[in-house]
Motif scaffolding. Structure first.
Motif, short mmCIF file in Angstrom:
data_model
loop_
_atom_site.label_atom_id
_atom_site.label_comp_id
_atom_site.label_asym_id
_atom_site.label_seq_id
_atom_site.Cartn_x
_atom_site.Cartn_y
_atom_site.Cartn_z
N GLU A 171 0.85 -1.20 0.00
CA GLU A 171 0.00 0.00 0.00
C GLU A 171 0.88 1.24 0.00
OE1 GLU A 171 -2.75 -0.04 3.32
OE2 GLU A 171 -3.20 -2.16 2.99
N ASP A 179 -6.83 -2.32 -2.80
CA ASP A 179 -6.28 -3.22 -1.78
C ASP A 179 -6.57 -4.64 -2.26
OD1 ASP A 179 -6.20 -5.00 0.44
OD2 ASP A 179 -6.48 -3.34 1.83
N ASN A 195 -5.22 0.76 5.53
CA ASN A 195 -5.45 1.75 4.47
C ASN A 195 -5.30 3.19 5.00
OD1 ASN A 195 -7.90 0.11 2.23
ND2 ASN A 195 -5.96 -0.61 3.04
#
Ligand SMILES: *Cc1c(COP(=O)(O)O)cnc(C)c1O
Length: 582
Positions: free
Chosen positions: A188, A293, A220
């Motif tokens: 990420e 994701d 996230n």
């Protein structure tokens, strides 16, 4: 010969240009080489190196004597510790191989692992880690090579990485793969950094807003924060989907500064969102990029892909979807796939190398020689575990991978269908189906009986099952992901356990068992519990530890009673003997 290092642990820098056959000296500059020595380095190795670098024959015994004198004169000698090391009994108890083996087995017995029963941890994809996939990891050709070894000594390795890269490109639909991040979270980070660098290169460095749906995994927003982005939360509708109207409004409102959306597909609510392409289009219309994701890629492989839905960059948890074993901390691999426009902004590495036979323009993204912004110390992350994913993909092939996805979805829907009259399935698509996992809602049960998701999780241990994921992404629920690896027989045992637990809850509902003294609240049960001479509980010993007939056949014995998880998390203590006793 001049040694440039003044104080060292295991690595020296030496002024030399010598080439030493059989050894790799690291090139620090035109005239300086680095060398590291460890416990596997022999006296002969040292003699060979010295002779090659100094050009003089070496008497290693004479060096021993010199060494003894040097130690006596060393001004830092006082820093050497003189007390005993590894004094804890655990290091001084198991002196035969049998004892060691039994010690490890004893530890293993405390662990409810995949060698006992399925682990249905939603979002974690606890699939089979086949022995055949694991074997190449043990080969010295993969395990004993330094990440910075000259590429001509690693051609097989690079070929394997190239092959895996090609497969992941085909699976995700992306133009480039960066095989550097060591985890999903690191992927990420690498992905958002690529987006920010791309936007900066377009004169759009001011774009600093990241939209994240409410249902997102905690990594996230954490990653977005680390990248200096301002997180704006997007609502979900009653079916658990992203609220498209809210997304549109927020994308519009922040259009001038919109950097990206972080999107999980299928969502962490376990549903394929029908509006996913529209969602990506809205972000693009407002000048943003889409980060997907990829933790739920196990529901996509062969059926759809991140690029097909409109994502620009995405990570793959190779330790979820692609069979690397996980749990307990790693190592993992979270490579990212990128569309062509983002590929030049992926992390590079100063030791990047291309496979010598790669066609031009066919470089791995992490092979951007001299590029800045590495996210890992090694150019290909935890490269030694990549053979597992390579094997998984090679053994299944395209058809097999697609079948695996179909079975993962089928198994989740089977579990959801069998359990929904006992526990409401929180979210489903328009056709009443879930993706590869399902969320069971415990909140109504909790409101009427006080029996909570955590009690069900603990009670499952008495039935021989690891708990599913608890209270993620919705508090008061459990999330079940069976994966394609489980047989119908195992799914049926798991379903039977949860149905039996529901019956136990009904006894509490009917007042047959007190709300605070029942097998759920007192789970898990240990051998010590039922061996106790006193048994003053409203349920029998049999009900406590053998609640279904087949449980006894393969009984798992929890080694301790319940602990207060939250208290434990907030009050860490060390299980070692206290320092003053050592
Ligand atoms: C597992 C997971 C992550 C993080 O991946 P790690 O490899 O554990 O860092 C991110 N998002 C979701 C939805 C996940 O399930």
């Amino acid at each position: 010969m001049k040694v440039l290092t003044q104080r060292w642990f295991d690595t020296l820098q030496v002024e030399t240009t010598a080439e030493v056959p059989g050894f790799n000296l690291r090139r620090v500059s035109d005239t300086v080489r680095g060398l590291s020595l460890d416990e596997k380095t022999t006296r002969e190795d040292v003699a060979t190196l010295l002779k090659a670098i100094t050009g003089k024959p070496v008497d290693i015994d004479a060096i021993d004597k010199l060494d003894a004198q040097a130690a006596a004169n060393d001004p830092l000698a006082g820093l050497l510790r003189a007390d005993a090391i590894l004094a804890h009994p655990v290091f001084n108890t198991h002196h035969t191989e049998h004892e060691m083996l039994r010690y490890l087995k004893r530890l293993q017995n405390k662990d409810l692992a995949l060698d006992h029963s399925m682990i249905s941890l939603g979002s974690c994809t606890m699939k089979l880690n086949a022995v055949s996939e694991m074997i190449p990891v043990t080969w010295p050709e993969f395990g004993d090579i330094h990440p910075f070894a000259p590429p001509d000594q690693a051609t097989g390795y690079l070929e394997m990485i190239q092959g895996l890269t090609d497969a992941l490109k085909a699976i995700t639909g992306f133009d480039a793969i960066c095989m550097q991040p060591n985890s999903g979270a690191q992927g990420e980070y690498a992905g958002l950094v690529a987006i920010r660098r791309y936007q900066a290169a377009q004169g759009q460095a001011h774009r600093n807003v990241c939209l994240i749906p409410k249902s997102a995994h905690g990594t996230n927003p954490a990653t977005a924060q680390m990248c200096g982005l301002q997180v704006v939360v997007v609502d979900c509708d009653d079916s658990g989907n992203i609220d498209v109207a809210d997304l549109k409004a927020k994308a519009e409102q922040h259009a001038a500064n919109l950097s990206c959306l972080m999107l999980t597909y299928p969502s962490t609510h376990g549903v394929f969102e029908e509006a996913v392409k529209e969602i990506c289009a809205i972000i693009h219309q407002h000048g943003g990029q889409v980060y997907m994701d990829g933790a739920n890629l196990n529901a996509q492989v062969g059926l759809t892909s991140p690029a097909a839905i409109g994502a620009d960059v995405s990570h793959m948890n190779l330790h979820k979807t692609f069979a690397i074993p996980h749990g307990g901390g790693g190592p993992g691999m979270g490579p990212i796939g990128l569309k062509a426009h983002l590929a030049p902004h992926a992390p590079g590495h100063i030791f990047a190398t291309a496979h010598p036979t790669s066609p031009p323009g066919h470089l791995l993204a992490s092979n951007r020689v001299g590029a800045e912004g590495a996210v890992s110390a090694a150019p290909f992350g935890s490269a030694s575990i990549l053979p597992i994913s390579w094997m998984y993909i090679a053994l299944l092939g395209g058809t097999g991978l697609t079948r695996a996805t179909q079975f993962a979805i089928l198994n989740a829907n089977y579990v959801a269908a069998r359990l929904k009259e006992h526990y409401p399935v929180l979210y489903a698509g328009r056709n009443g189906r879930v993706a590869h996992e399902c969320i069971l809602d415990i909140r109504a049960i909790k409101a009427t009986t006080g029996i909570a998701e955590i009690d069900i999780a603990k009670r499952l241990m008495d039935y021989g099952f690891h708990a599913p994921t608890v209270s993620f992404p919705v508090a008061g629920t459990i999330m079940v992901e069976p994966t394609e690896s489980e047989s119908k027989a195992e799914l049926d045992r798991f379903v039977a356990a949860l149905i039996s637990i529901r019956e136990e809850i009904r006894k509490v509902e009917r007042g047959e068992w007190p709300a605070d003294d029942n097998p759920l609240k007192r789970a898990p049960h240990t051998q010590a519990d039922i061996a106790d001479t006193e048994w003053a509980r409203p349920y029998s010993r049999q009900e406590a530890v053998f609640p279904l007939p087949w449980v006894a056949e393969n009984k798992f014995w929890p080694s301790v009673n319940r602990i207060d998880d939250v208290y434990g998390d907030r009050n860490l203590f060390c299980a070692c003997p206290p320092l003053e006793e050592q």
